[in-house]
Design a protein around this motif. Structure first.
Motif, short mmCIF file in Angstrom:
data_model
loop_
_atom_site.label_atom_id
_atom_site.label_comp_id
_atom_site.label_asym_id
_atom_site.label_seq_id
_atom_site.Cartn_x
_atom_site.Cartn_y
_atom_site.Cartn_z
N ASP A 5 0.83 -1.20 0.00
CA ASP A 5 0.00 0.00 0.00
C ASP A 5 0.87 1.26 0.00
OD1 ASP A 5 -2.71 1.20 0.29
OD2 ASP A 5 -1.84 1.96 2.15
N GLU A 52 1.22 4.31 -2.86
CA GLU A 52 1.11 5.74 -2.54
C GLU A 52 2.33 6.52 -3.02
OE1 GLU A 52 -1.77 7.17 -1.57
OE2 GLU A 52 -2.21 5.09 -2.07
N GLU A 83 -8.23 -3.14 -0.95
CA GLU A 83 -7.14 -2.16 -1.16
C GLU A 83 -7.35 -1.37 -2.44
OE1 GLU A 83 -6.53 -5.18 -0.03
OE2 GLU A 83 -4.96 -5.14 1.50
N GLU A 88 -9.76 1.28 -1.97
CA GLU A 88 -9.12 2.40 -1.26
C GLU A 88 -8.34 3.30 -2.23
OE1 GLU A 88 -8.47 3.83 1.83
OE2 GLU A 88 -10.42 2.88 2.24
N TRP A 89 -7.51 2.65 -3.06
CA TRP A 89 -6.68 3.41 -4.00
C TRP A 89 -7.57 4.22 -4.95
CZ3 TRP A 89 -3.54 -1.59 -5.48
CH2 TRP A 89 -2.76 -1.98 -4.37
N LEU A 100 -10.57 5.35 -4.29
CA LEU A 100 -11.12 6.48 -3.55
C LEU A 100 -10.10 7.61 -3.46
CD1 LEU A 100 -13.08 4.91 -0.55
CD2 LEU A 100 -13.98 6.34 -2.41
N ARG A 101 -8.85 7.24 -3.18
CA ARG A 101 -7.81 8.25 -2.98
C ARG A 101 -7.42 8.96 -4.27
NH1 ARG A 101 -3.61 4.53 -0.18
NH2 ARG A 101 -4.91 3.66 1.46
N HIS A 102 -7.37 8.20 -5.38
CA HIS A 102 -6.79 8.77 -6.59
C HIS A 102 -7.78 8.91 -7.73
CE1 HIS A 102 -2.96 8.40 -4.60
NE2 HIS A 102 -3.24 7.14 -4.34
#
Ligand code: ZN
Length: 546
Positions: free
Chosen positions: A412, A416, A437, A440-441, A443-445
């Motif tokens: 992870d 990032e 995961e 998540e990625w 959502l973040r990017h």
């Protein structure tokens, strides 16, 4: 007996000189025009004997309870091509281990000698030692197991062994050779063993010639045989000797395991020709044959060429293994020969800020987890990430981590770092085992940058692989010199699917292909990004900004 000119000088103490002379005096050529004449060790055979019986300078010998440990090598592995006389050679060694001076007993002084008369042999053979030379003696009760994958194979060794004994001086000490086994003086025996002979495998053996260990694969049951025999040998201070053709590296054979272990107390004899020579090219093939058949003076290279050329038409990989003495993968490899090497550019890791696409193939605890990247210009590489002061490549072999678990938090963190350092256009990720995961990625990017791309969809995967192959062939994709990726690409095999399609599989569980999959995904992501208008100016702008 002296070192043949193509082998380096022997500058160590060895029982090899005594044993070579003993073989010449006792063993006879088992077949052919010179049947019944004394068996002389050829160049490569002598080289193997002086090495296998190399004695440690500090050795004390059997009176100090040193048996195998007096020797420099714990065992030997001889990998030589077809028709180099491995069978008769093994037979001669078996004779020596049965009734010859193969154990180290101490260091010679002036006037010391080995006489057959002292060892129950009336042949009159006497060997005068030089002062300081190691002295040999016989096993009190030799127990030898001629071992192979099939009875047919053990019968082959046996077929050379019996006439070698029956037609020469050894009949005086070994009066009878049976169909099943050979009885030796002092309750010794020579047995033949395959994986079926479970009861005999645990025996406390003194010598085990292991024939064609390139065929000793996990499915043949021979891995267990080898391990059991090694325990038996260890109990007695005995030693093993593997002889084999070059093996198929996809099969995880005993020969492969021995070779890849790279242990310093194993003697490896594996002549090879420069890899730049192609076995498919007749002139270069001749150079290869000349190199790997050195030390076998009876071999006619024209005959070998004829057989090699014939086998090349049917099974080129086997031809190259058997006659070229090379480790060649079996049929069905993913890319055409040379393709990956031709497209290597080795430009290292591009500078921060470069526009890239990423491919991710995740796993839990068996396969590797891997990230590969591709630039807008079609250059693929393995990115790195940092942990403290350390720079690490973005692939994870679970065996290197506690409990064989992929370090998810580190993966992870690596993702990032890549998003922070590079202008990541798209990341395609196989959702198997990593769905949360990836969520998540995303959502973040942004979900237009991070996407699930399931590799278990045969039609989509086939289309992706085809595109990758075509772009490699036309030079639209190039790549770095990442050794792990190269291994995974070479491991990958085509698996035929309905409708002339195929997918990629690993040939065996230990041969991973995850970096190849990640490379294919990175290319898929980059190709889609280009089609969606991934413009060069994006990377220029970023580079200017730095
Ligand atoms: Zn003798």
């Amino acid at each position: 007996m002296a070192s043949a000119p193509e082998f380096p000088p022997v500058e160590w103490p060895t029982l090899g000189w005594l044993i070579g002379d003993w073989i010449m005096a006792h063993c006879v050529i088992p077949d052919g025009f010179q049947k019944g004449e004394p068996f002389l060790l050829s160049g490569w055979q002598a080289w193997n004997v002086v090495n296998h019986y190399r004695v440690r300078p500090t050795a004390k010998g059997i009176h100090h309870n040193e048996f195998a440990s007096s020797f420099f090598y714990r065992r030997s592995q001889t990998t030589r091509p077809q028709k180099t006389g491995k069978g008769p050679f093994t037979s001669a060694i078996i004779c020596a281990e049965a009734v010859g001076p193969v154990l180290f007993i101490g260091w010679a002084e002036d006037g010391d000698y080995y006489s057959c008369r002292d060892h129950g042999c009336p042949c009159g053979f006497v060997y005068w030692y030089e002062a300081g030379e190691p002295m040999g003696t016989n096993w009190p009760t030799p127990l030898i197991q001629v071992t192979a994958t099939s009875e047919e194979q053990t019968a082959n060794v046996y077929a050379a062994l019996r006439p070698m004994i029956e037609n020469g001086p050894l009949t005086e000490i070994i009066p009878k050779t049976g169909e099943e086994f050979i009885r030796l003086p002092n309750d010794g025996r020579i047995d033949t063993v395959t994986s079926n002979a479970r009861s005999r495998l645990g025996a406390r053996v003194t010598f085990v010639p292991q024939d064609e260990t390139g065929l000793w694969t996990p499915t043949s049951g021979m891995i267990k045989v080898a391990e059991t025999q090694r325990r038996g040998l260890a109990g007695m201070g005995g030693r093993a000797w593997e002889t084999t053709n070059a093996w198929d590296p996809s099969e995880n054979s005993v020969a492969q395991r021995t070779y890849e272990s790279g242990m310093e107390d194993i003697f490896y004899d594996f002549p090879s020709a420069p890899v730049s020579l192609s076995f498919r090219n007749k002139q270069e093939r001749r150079k290869i044959l000349r190199a790997v058949y050195s030390g076998s003076p009876w071999v006619n290279l024209d005959d070998i060429e004829g057989e090699a050329a014939e086998l090349l038409k049917v099974d080129p990989q086997q031809a190259e293994r058997f006659f070229g003495n090379r480790l060649v993968y079996a049929q069905g490899t993913w890319l055409p020969e040379g393709r990956w090497e031709e497209t290597k550019r080795d430009n290292g890791e591009p500078p921060d800020g470069t526009a890239i696409a990423l491919g991710f193939d995740g796993s839990e605890n068996n396969d590797w987890t891997a990230l590969r990247a591709e630039t807008i210009d079609g250059y693929q590489f393995t990115p790195t990430y940092r942990v403290g002061d350390e720079t690490r490549p973005t692939f994870w072999d679970p065996r290197a981590w506690p409990d064989n678990q992929i370090p998810r938090s580190e993966v992870d963190a690596a993702v990032e770092q890549l998003f922070a350092r590079y202008k990541v256009s798209r990341l395609y990720a196989d959702p198997q085992d990593w769905r949360s995961e990836i969520g998540e990625w995303s959502l973040r990017h942004g979900e237009d940058h991070v996407m699930e791309w399931a590799t278990n969809r045969p039609a989509a995967m086939f289309a992706s692989l085809s595109r990758f192959e075509t772009d490699l062939a036309t030079g639209r994709v190039t790549h770095d010199d990442c050794k792990a990726t190269e291994t995974h690409v070479f491991n990958a095999r085509k698996k035929a699917l309905p409708g002339q399609k195929y997918g990629l599989i690993k040939p065996a569980d230990h041969q991973k292909i995850d970096l190849a999959m990640a490379s294919a995904l990175a290319h898929e992501a980059a190709s889609d990004a280009r089609e969606a208008g991934w413009a060069r100016k994006v990377s220029r702008r970023v580079l200017v900004l730095r």
